[in-house]
Every structure is written in C-alpha cells, then in structure tokens.
Write a protein that holds these residues in place. Sequence first.
Motif, PDB file in Angstrom:
ATOM      1  N   CYS A 188      17.412  65.321 -44.554  1.00 24.78           N
ATOM      2  CA  CYS A 188      18.853  65.526 -44.795  1.00 24.78           C
ATOM      3  C   CYS A 188      20.269  64.988 -44.469  1.00 24.78           C
ATOM      4  N   GLY A 189      20.951  64.801 -44.767  1.00 26.51           N
ATOM      5  CA  GLY A 189      22.548  64.657 -43.933  1.00 26.51           C
ATOM      6  C   GLY A 189      22.849  62.611 -43.383  1.00 26.51           C
ATOM      7  N   GLY A 190      23.133  62.609 -42.885  1.00 33.17           N
ATOM      8  CA  GLY A 190      23.170  60.974 -42.217  1.00 33.17           C
ATOM      9  C   GLY A 190      21.407  60.248 -42.040  1.00 33.17           C
ATOM     10  N   LEU A 191      20.818  61.436 -42.124  1.00 30.75           N
ATOM     11  CA  LEU A 191      19.372  60.442 -41.543  1.00 30.75           C
ATOM     12  C   LEU A 191      18.416  59.599 -42.526  1.00 30.75           C
ATOM     13  N   LYS A 192      18.942  60.815 -43.696  1.00 33.95           N
ATOM     14  CA  LYS A 192      18.881  60.487 -44.887  1.00 33.95           C
ATOM     15  C   LYS A 192      18.556  59.188 -45.423  1.00 33.95           C
ATOM     16  N   LYS A 193      20.948  59.075 -45.869  1.00 32.08           N
ATOM     17  CA  LYS A 193      21.335  58.072 -45.613  1.00 32.08           C
ATOM     18  C   LYS A 193      20.699  56.664 -45.212  1.00 32.08           C
ATOM     19  N   ALA A 194      20.649  56.921 -43.813  1.00 28.80           N
ATOM     20  CA  ALA A 194      19.592  55.818 -42.786  1.00 28.80           C
ATOM     21  C   ALA A 194      18.258  56.287 -43.185  1.00 28.80           C
ATOM     22  N   ILE A 195      17.763  56.490 -43.574  1.00 31.19           N
ATOM     23  CA  ILE A 195      16.288  56.059 -43.946  1.00 31.19           C
ATOM     24  C   ILE A 195      16.046  55.152 -45.533  1.00 31.19           C
ATOM     25  N   VAL A 196      17.255  55.312 -46.617  1.00 28.55           N
ATOM     26  CA  VAL A 196      17.136  54.965 -47.420  1.00 28.55           C
ATOM     27  C   VAL A 196      18.207  53.511 -47.323  1.00 28.55           C
ATOM     28  N   ASP A 197      18.761  53.694 -46.547  1.00 25.07           N
ATOM     29  CA  ASP A 197      19.733  52.325 -46.343  1.00 25.07           C
ATOM     30  C   ASP A 197      18.514  50.697 -46.320  1.00 25.07           C
ATOM     31  N   GLY A 198      17.636  51.854 -44.952  1.00 23.90           N
ATOM     32  CA  GLY A 198      17.131  50.736 -43.741  1.00 23.90           C
ATOM     33  C   GLY A 198      15.906  50.271 -44.404  1.00 23.90           C
ATOM     34  N   PHE A 199      14.973  51.367 -45.786  1.00 21.44           N
ATOM     35  CA  PHE A 199      14.067  51.486 -46.251  1.00 21.44           C
ATOM     36  C   PHE A 199      13.499  51.353 -47.767  1.00 21.44           C
ATOM     37  N   GLY A 200      15.155  51.470 -48.064  1.00 20.88           N
ATOM     38  CA  GLY A 200      14.854  51.658 -50.147  1.00 20.88           C
ATOM     39  C   GLY A 200      14.866  52.973 -50.413  1.00 20.88           C
ATOM     40  N   SER A 201      13.844  53.970 -49.639  1.00 20.35           N
ATOM     41  CA  SER A 201      13.497  55.338 -50.589  1.00 20.35           C
ATOM     42  C   SER A 201      13.128  55.940 -49.437  1.00 20.35           C
ATOM     43  N   VAL A 202      12.564  57.057 -49.396  1.00 16.98           N
ATOM     44  CA  VAL A 202      11.896  57.985 -47.932  1.00 16.98           C
ATOM     45  C   VAL A 202      10.503  58.108 -48.385  1.00 16.98           C
ATOM     46  N   GLU A 203      10.140  57.221 -49.459  1.00 12.68           N
ATOM     47  CA  GLU A 203       8.587  57.520 -50.191  1.00 12.68           C
ATOM     48  C   GLU A 203       8.467  56.067 -49.444  1.00 12.68           C
ATOM     49  N   ASN A 204       9.331  55.068 -49.125  1.00 11.21           N
ATOM     50  CA  ASN A 204       8.849  53.936 -48.715  1.00 11.21           C
ATOM     51  C   ASN A 204       8.487  53.771 -47.468  1.00 11.21           C
ATOM     52  N   PHE A 205       9.693  54.603 -46.524  1.00 14.50           N
ATOM     53  CA  PHE A 205      10.020  54.640 -45.384  1.00 14.50           C
ATOM     54  C   PHE A 205       8.735  55.635 -44.683  1.00 14.50           C
ATOM     55  N   LYS A 206       7.935  56.867 -45.510  1.00 12.41           N
ATOM     56  CA  LYS A 206       7.021  57.252 -44.848  1.00 12.41           C
ATOM     57  C   LYS A 206       5.969  56.060 -44.772  1.00 12.41           C
ATOM     58  N   LYS A 207       5.690  55.761 -45.953  1.00 10.21           N
ATOM     59  CA  LYS A 207       4.534  54.399 -46.536  1.00 10.21           C
ATOM     60  C   LYS A 207       4.608  53.634 -45.236  1.00 10.21           C
ATOM     61  N   GLU A 208       5.917  52.836 -44.908  1.00 11.41           N
ATOM     62  CA  GLU A 208       5.542  51.667 -43.943  1.00 11.41           C
ATOM     63  C   GLU A 208       5.243  52.585 -42.539  1.00 11.41           C
ATOM     64  N   PHE A 209       6.082  53.894 -42.193  1.00  9.23           N
ATOM     65  CA  PHE A 209       5.994  54.210 -40.810  1.00  9.23           C
ATOM     66  C   PHE A 209       4.070  54.616 -40.889  1.00  9.23           C
ATOM     67  N   ASN A 210       3.733  54.949 -41.877  1.00  7.30           N
ATOM     68  CA  ASN A 210       2.478  55.139 -41.560  1.00  7.30           C
ATOM     69  C   ASN A 210       1.770  53.739 -41.606  1.00  7.30           C
ATOM     70  N   ASP A 211       1.815  52.878 -41.945  1.00 12.66           N
ATOM     71  CA  ASP A 211       1.200  51.752 -42.027  1.00 12.66           C
ATOM     72  C   ASP A 211       1.866  51.399 -40.655  1.00 12.66           C
ATOM     73  N   THR A 212       2.798  51.547 -39.585  1.00  9.93           N
ATOM     74  CA  THR A 212       2.736  50.825 -38.844  1.00  9.93           C
ATOM     75  C   THR A 212       2.117  51.353 -37.543  1.00  9.93           C
ATOM     76  N   THR A 213       1.700  53.119 -38.257  1.00  7.38           N
ATOM     77  CA  THR A 213       1.396  53.910 -37.250  1.00  7.38           C
ATOM     78  C   THR A 213      -0.227  53.758 -37.056  1.00  7.38           C
ATOM     79  N   ILE A 214      -1.144  53.800 -38.309  1.00  9.11           N
ATOM     80  CA  ILE A 214      -2.464  53.342 -38.624  1.00  9.11           C
ATOM     81  C   ILE A 214      -3.454  52.551 -38.030  1.00  9.11           C
ATOM     82  N   ALA A 215      -2.485  51.296 -38.198  1.00  7.14           N
ATOM     83  CA  ALA A 215      -3.000  49.562 -37.396  1.00  7.14           C
ATOM     84  C   ALA A 215      -2.671  50.334 -35.486  1.00  7.14           C
ATOM     85  N   ILE A 216      -2.120  51.116 -34.950  1.00  3.86           N
ATOM     86  CA  ILE A 216      -2.800  51.347 -33.760  1.00  3.86           C
ATOM     87  C   ILE A 216      -3.735  51.242 -33.202  1.00  3.86           C
ATOM     88  N   GLN A 217      -4.898  50.179 -32.242  1.00  6.28           N
ATOM     89  CA  GLN A 217      -5.907  50.378 -31.911  1.00  6.28           C
ATOM     90  C   GLN A 217      -5.731  51.145 -30.372  1.00  6.28           C
TER      91      GLN A 217
END
Length: 204
Positions: free
Chosen positions: A90-119
């Motif tokens: 919601c709010g400013g964070l949602k706008k920042a997510i869309v501006d930075g990652f293209g969409s909320v779904e793209n953000f979640k995918k990038e977050f998950n891909d980055t996090t799952i790569a932790i050794q």
Amino acid sequence: MPVTLPDLDYPHDGLEPYISKEIMCLHHLKHHQAYVTAYNAAEEALKKACTPKEQIRLQAAINFNGGGHINHSLFWKNLAPKASGKCEPCGGLKKAIVDGFGSVENFKKEFNDTTIAIQGSGWGWLVYNNKTKQIEITTTSNQDILIAKYCPIIGVDIWEHAFYLQYKNVKKDYLDAIWNVINFEEAERRYQCAASGKPECGSL
C-alpha cells in the motif's frame, strides 16, 4: 539492561496455513528465547571478563545472539494473519516497489530469487538505502544485522528452523507462501519513517 522475548501481535496459529503453529511455537518460544538467554548471559559474563581473549570471545557471542534477537524481533512485526487485511502493498511503498521493480509480482520474484541463493543460513531483506534514497534487496548471513546505511523494510528468515518442519528442504515453497502473511502495513510504516530521514525507522 537484559533483553526479553517480545510478545507476538497474533496467536501462534494465526499465520496458518502458511506458517504452522508448530513452527511458530518452536521458532518464537525456543529459538528466539535461546538467543535472548545467550545474549544476556554473554553480557553478564563480559562484565566479569579479565582478559582481552575472554572479552573477544564473549563479544562474538554478543554479536551473534544480539543479532538473532534483533532480526527475529523485526521478523515477528513483519508478519500478520492474512485475514487482518494487512497483507497487500500500500501507499508510498507500493509506488516505490512498482517504480523500482516494475510490479509487485516482479519484486516478489526478485526477492525470492535473491534470498533462495543464500548459501547456508541467513536473511533476505527489502531495505531503504539512506544514501541513494531508494529501496533495494539485500541479504545477510547467519545472524548478522544490516549495516548502518540500510533501514529494514521487510525481512525474511531463511534459517531452516523457520520452515523445515512444514516445507522440508523446498525453500521456494516457503518463500512463495510467506507473502500471504507479510505485514505490508508495518512495511509501509517503516518505509515512510525511513524516507522521512528518521533514525528510528528500524528500531524495535
């Protein structure tokens, strides 16, 4: 002052079916409590330490267990029952997510891909970078805390104790499921606090 185990804002079964009651009870009451107990013990022992070697050894225990306490305390606030209505950006964070990652779904995918790569064990974070004034995704190892230039917006525990009883070794299923109980209302509060330049944005 000794630290204490924080209460949750929801019952231990409040995040089901995405995070089971069994996991939450073990994670909160056993694992987090162990960090609290060990941190307090190390702090007390440090007062009595007589040699630099003792002090260095105890400082490592303080850093690890103190980090465990800080990270978990932030994590519990990061979560909310799906039925609470807090689990959509919601709010400013949602706008920042869309501006930075293209969409909320793209953000979640990038977050998950980055996090799952932790050794090994660690944490995935959405942070506000105080220097660039932008949000970004980063990770930390073990119980390391975020460096000073970052304010935590969302943190996800990727230690096995956070998911193994329910999701076994399939980290992806855990990471996909946890978005159903991420507290975006709390994330928005942290984002607004960080974006306004207040130093307490990530405080407990």
